[in-house]
Design an enzyme around this catalytic site. Structure first.
Site, PDB file in Angstrom:
ATOM      1  N   LYS A   1      14.868  -1.015  -2.788  1.00 51.54           N
ATOM      2  CA  LYS A   1      15.220  -0.993  -1.226  1.00 51.54           C
ATOM      3  C   LYS A   1      14.176  -2.189  -0.766  1.00 51.54           C
ATOM      4  O   LYS A   1      12.790  -1.774  -0.470  1.00 51.54           O
ATOM      5  CB  LYS A   1      15.066   0.061  -0.604  1.00 51.54           C
ATOM      6  CG  LYS A   1      15.843   0.180   0.568  1.00 51.54           C
ATOM      7  CD  LYS A   1      15.775  -0.763   1.754  1.00 51.54           C
ATOM      8  CE  LYS A   1      14.690  -0.554   2.751  1.00 51.54           C
ATOM      9  NZ  LYS A   1      14.642  -1.693   3.669  1.00 51.54           N
TER      10      LYS A   1
ATOM     11  N   GLU B   1       1.582   3.591  -2.557  1.00 58.61           N
ATOM     12  CA  GLU B   1       0.832   2.473  -2.368  1.00 58.61           C
ATOM     13  C   GLU B   1       0.702   1.914  -0.794  1.00 58.61           C
ATOM     14  O   GLU B   1       1.748   1.163  -0.574  1.00 58.61           O
ATOM     15  CB  GLU B   1       1.193   1.389  -3.332  1.00 58.61           C
ATOM     16  CG  GLU B   1       0.961   1.522  -4.520  1.00 58.61           C
ATOM     17  CD  GLU B   1      -0.404   1.682  -5.108  1.00 58.61           C
ATOM     18  OE1 GLU B   1      -1.352   1.145  -4.515  1.00 58.61           O
ATOM     19  OE2 GLU B   1      -0.401   2.342  -6.244  1.00 58.61           O
TER      20      GLU B   1
ATOM     21  N   CYS C   1      -1.992  -6.173   0.569  1.00 60.28           N
ATOM     22  CA  CYS C   1      -2.630  -5.125   0.751  1.00 60.28           C
ATOM     23  C   CYS C   1      -4.205  -5.118   0.312  1.00 60.28           C
ATOM     24  O   CYS C   1      -5.095  -4.388   1.022  1.00 60.28           O
ATOM     25  CB  CYS C   1      -2.048  -3.678   0.278  1.00 60.28           C
ATOM     26  SG  CYS C   1      -1.825  -4.226  -1.612  1.00 60.28           S
TER      27      CYS C   1
ATOM     28  N   GLU D   1      -6.224  -2.586   9.979  1.00 63.97           N
ATOM     29  CA  GLU D   1      -5.596  -3.517   9.025  1.00 63.97           C
ATOM     30  C   GLU D   1      -4.765  -4.442   9.867  1.00 63.97           C
ATOM     31  O   GLU D   1      -3.981  -4.106  10.766  1.00 63.97           O
ATOM     32  CB  GLU D   1      -4.823  -2.743   8.134  1.00 63.97           C
ATOM     33  CG  GLU D   1      -3.825  -3.589   7.026  1.00 63.97           C
ATOM     34  CD  GLU D   1      -3.014  -3.005   6.047  1.00 63.97           C
ATOM     35  OE1 GLU D   1      -1.975  -2.211   6.864  1.00 63.97           O
ATOM     36  OE2 GLU D   1      -3.006  -3.340   4.915  1.00 63.97           O
TER      37      GLU D   1
HETATM   38  P1  NAD Z   1       6.586  -0.873   6.309  1.00 60.16           P
HETATM   39  O1  NAD Z   1       5.930   0.595   5.817  1.00 60.16           O
HETATM   40  O2  NAD Z   1       7.073  -1.219   7.569  1.00 60.16           O
HETATM   41  O3  NAD Z   1       7.943  -1.051   5.273  1.00 60.16           O
HETATM   42  C1  NAD Z   1       8.064  -0.894   3.879  1.00 60.16           C
HETATM   43  C2  NAD Z   1       9.109  -0.944   3.393  1.00 60.16           C
HETATM   44  O4  NAD Z   1       9.607   0.649   3.971  1.00 60.16           O
HETATM   45  C3  NAD Z   1      10.356  -1.520   3.855  1.00 60.16           C
HETATM   46  O5  NAD Z   1      11.370  -1.857   2.834  1.00 60.16           O
HETATM   47  C4  NAD Z   1      10.937  -0.630   4.809  1.00 60.16           C
HETATM   48  O6  NAD Z   1      12.190  -1.095   5.311  1.00 60.16           O
HETATM   49  C5  NAD Z   1      10.764   0.680   4.273  1.00 60.16           C
HETATM   50  N1  NAD Z   1      10.917   1.695   5.429  1.00 60.16           N
HETATM   51  C6  NAD Z   1      10.466   1.747   6.639  1.00 60.16           C
HETATM   52  N2  NAD Z   1      10.752   2.960   7.106  1.00 60.16           N
HETATM   53  C7  NAD Z   1      11.005   3.919   6.362  1.00 60.16           C
HETATM   54  C8  NAD Z   1      11.529   5.264   6.416  1.00 60.16           C
HETATM   55  N3  NAD Z   1      11.548   5.795   7.483  1.00 60.16           N
HETATM   56  N4  NAD Z   1      11.852   5.620   5.153  1.00 60.16           N
HETATM   57  C9  NAD Z   1      12.039   4.837   4.022  1.00 60.16           C
HETATM   58  N5  NAD Z   1      11.761   3.624   3.962  1.00 60.16           N
HETATM   59  C10 NAD Z   1      11.155   2.942   5.068  1.00 60.16           C
HETATM   60  O7  NAD Z   1       5.400  -1.795   5.631  1.00 60.16           O
HETATM   61  P2  NAD Z   1       5.428  -3.622   5.782  1.00 60.16           P
HETATM   62  O8  NAD Z   1       5.222  -3.961   7.108  1.00 60.16           O
HETATM   63  O9  NAD Z   1       6.804  -3.916   5.103  1.00 60.16           O
HETATM   64  O10 NAD Z   1       4.480  -3.858   4.720  1.00 60.16           O
HETATM   65  C11 NAD Z   1       3.116  -3.978   5.215  1.00 60.16           C
HETATM   66  C12 NAD Z   1       2.156  -2.972   4.677  1.00 60.16           C
HETATM   67  O11 NAD Z   1       2.452  -2.612   3.249  1.00 60.16           O
HETATM   68  C13 NAD Z   1       0.777  -3.021   5.009  1.00 60.16           C
HETATM   69  O12 NAD Z   1       0.228  -1.964   5.503  1.00 60.16           O
HETATM   70  C14 NAD Z   1       0.154  -3.295   3.518  1.00 60.16           C
HETATM   71  O13 NAD Z   1      -1.020  -2.920   3.422  1.00 60.16           O
HETATM   72  C15 NAD Z   1       1.016  -2.324   2.892  1.00 60.16           C
HETATM   73  N6  NAD Z   1       1.074  -2.799   1.212  1.00 60.16           N
HETATM   74  C16 NAD Z   1       0.626  -2.016   0.495  1.00 60.16           C
HETATM   75  C17 NAD Z   1       0.535  -2.433  -0.855  1.00 60.16           C
HETATM   76  C18 NAD Z   1      -0.463  -1.509  -1.946  1.00 60.16           C
HETATM   77  O14 NAD Z   1      -0.250  -1.861  -3.252  1.00 60.16           O
HETATM   78  N7  NAD Z   1      -1.207  -0.827  -1.411  1.00 60.16           N
HETATM   79  C19 NAD Z   1       1.107  -3.403  -1.393  1.00 60.16           C
HETATM   80  C20 NAD Z   1       1.752  -4.266  -0.134  1.00 60.16           C
HETATM   81  C21 NAD Z   1       1.643  -3.993   0.806  1.00 60.16           C
END
Ligand code: NAD
Length: 513
Positions: A191, A265, A301, A400
């Protein structure tokens, strides 16, 4: 959207100025629109124009995808691991053949610089090959027993893995983060982030010619609907999530319904400690490199976002930092001459500008950037930004931002700066710059983070486990541990028949007669 042609071909068809492509998602071994007909726009963050649309999947689509993936998982897990590994290498080869169109697609969808997105394709291929190489390493153990029993463990795949990824490294995450689960014998449903789904569809387009149908599906849609339905589906026993902390919490709570195995993550507020023995100019270059601007406009991240510099080098380091930031060119991310492009989408752009506004009103000094670059009136651009005179209690030192924004703080006592670096709910990565190995070793041991870089910030050899401490996550990726996390352990204890059959009994010798 009536009458538009839905296509599985996004590679080479999505482009600026061209008519928007209406993409299908890859579920149930075929290509489909959402049952509801709902769609999401894919916006080029540089031009703010719609370049494509993708299906907005709902619960019925999720159900169809999971059932088909369950079906496909049986024959996939039954393949000898060498065959699965071979197919993952074939997939890597097929990706390499179209590396440039993939990188271009990611730039159009995410706004990340082209050189960074080329690097992302290389990383994705490397991950596929790494896990292909490890595919046979899912063996179990045996337990010492008496003569009457044999007891051993087997590691078996879960069946269907939900792989939910964020917007910032679209192809690298859709591909690289599916590799371990596939190598372990699971069918995977990716997804992608709803803002950057196109290269995940491209992955399915490439995989169609390589992997058996239904082994790799790409379900597009919003997190709140498609993502949530996927996590809650009883056919999904293994959920792997990369994204923000609040979503991670929601996913953990939702997965409680099926007692699914979840790895997370999540976000970071990653510190960098600059010691007094460094060359300030080199340290400034390292600090800017660790913001990951050239890779993802700071939307990583693992990006460094708070820098603690020793008071004795603070002035020279700050001057060098400003000089380095001045050298960065912001503009069209398709132009290789530019170091940075726009942020990925409008709401995120507004969020980053809000963080900048809050830092200013909290009293931090804006030493560089902080606004839309001159001459770039369209697109979600923001200048690389540096705040100095930051104090530990300011939001810019704690929250962040997920953008090209750095907060600079000073230090004079080593124990105290380590304590301050650790005073966060997050613990993803941490960095220290020093020439003194004893200091490096001590600080690395004391930092509360899942990954510590000593000098060479951001350099991660393949196979070195990556994953956050504290609220930055659960579990490790990029490692053998990740591969095993896509298997569940079964113990088998075989009780042997107490009496051997007559034909196996030892013949009496002459003397026994
Ligand atoms: P997000 O949490 O908004 O979304 C991530 C994914 O989750 C998307 O595909 C989104 O559609 C899905 N999602 C959202 N709500 C959901 C739910 N209730 N159930 C299931 N899926 C759901 O994050 P973002 O804004 O896309 O990405 C940025 C964040 O990701 C930052 O906080 C960043 O630090 C983190 N990140 C972490 C890593 C790591 O390896 N630790 C890597 C990249 C990004």
């Amino acid at each position: 959207m009536t009458g538009a042609t839905i296509t599985s071909r996004v590679l080479g068809s999505v482009d600026r100025g061209a008519a928007p492509v209406h993409a299908a998602m890859a579920i149930a071994g075929g290509w489909s629109a959402a049952a509801s007909g709902d769609r999401l726009d894919c916006i080029d963050p540089t031009t703010e124009e719609v370049v494509a649309t993708v299906p907005a999947a709902g619960p019925a689509d999720v159900d169809e995808a999971v059932r088909a993936a369950q079906e496909a998982s049986h024959s996939w897990r039954a393949l000898p691991w060498r065959r699965r590994a071979g197919l993952l290498h074939d997939l890597a080869d097929a990706i390499e053949d179209v590396a440039e169109p993939i990188a271009r697609l990611d730039v159009l969808d995410s706004g990340n610089p082209i050189t960074g997105m080329r690097g992302d394709v290389v990383s994705a291929v490397a991950e596929l090959r790494y896990y292909a190489g490890l595919a046979g390493q899912t063996h179990g153990e045996s337990t010492p027993t008496g003569a009457e029993t044999v007891s051993y463990t087997r590691r078996e795949p879960y069946g269907v893995v939900a792989r939910i990824v964020p917007f910032n490294h679209p192809f690298k995450f859709a591909t690289g983060k599916s590799a371990a689960a596939l190598a372990a014998g699971n069918a995977v449903i990716v997804k992608p982030g709803e803002q950057t789904s196109l290269s995940a569809i491209a992955l399915a387009e490439i995989a169609e010619a390589v992997l058996p149908p239904g082994v790799l599906s790409v379900l597009t849609g919003t997190g709140a609907v498609a993502g949530q339905a996927l996590v809650c589906h009883p056919g999904v026993q293994r959920v792997a999530f990369t994204g923000s902390v609040p979503t991670g919490r929601r996913i953990l709570a939702a997965a409680a319904q099926n007692i699914s195995h979840v790895t997370l993550e999540l976000g970071g507020k990653n510190p960098l400690i600059v010691c007094p023995d460094v060359d300030p100019a080199q340290a400034a270059r390292d600090a800017v490199a660790s913001m990951n601007i050239a890779r993802s406009n700071g939307q990583s991240c693992g990006s460094t976002s708070r820098v603690y510099v020793h008071e004795s080098v603070r002035k020279r380091f700050t001057d060098a930092l400003v000089e380095r930031l001045e050298e960065l060119r912001v503009g069209d991310p398709l132009d290789e001459a530019n170091d940075a492009g726009p942020l990925a989408f409008a709401a995120h752009h507004a969020r980053v500008l809000e963080h900048i506004g809050r830092a200013r009103s909290d009293g931090a000094t804006l030493a560089f950037g902080g606004a839309r670059p001159l001459g770039l009136d369209r697109g979600y651009f923001v200048e690389p930004t540096l705040f100095t005179d930051v104090t530990d209690d300011m939001a810019i030192a704690r929250d962040e931002v997920f953008g090209p924004v750095m907060a600079l703080l000073g230090w004079s006592d080593l124990d105290d700066v380590v304590r301050r670096a650790n005073a966060s709910d997050l613990g993803l990565t941490a960095n220290v710059l020093t020439r003194d190995l004893a200091v490096a070793h001590r600080v690395a041991n004391e930092l509360e983070a899942g990954y510590v870089y000593v000098n060479g910030t951001g350099r991660r050899p393949p196979g070195s486990p990556f994953g956050g401490w504290k609220q930055s996550g659960l579990g490790k990726e990029n490692s053998h541990e990740e591969l095993l996390s896509y298997t569940r352990e079964k113990t088998v204890t075989l009780t042997l028949p107490s009496a051997l059959p007559s034909w196996a009994r030892t013949r009496p010798t002459r003397g026994d007669r």
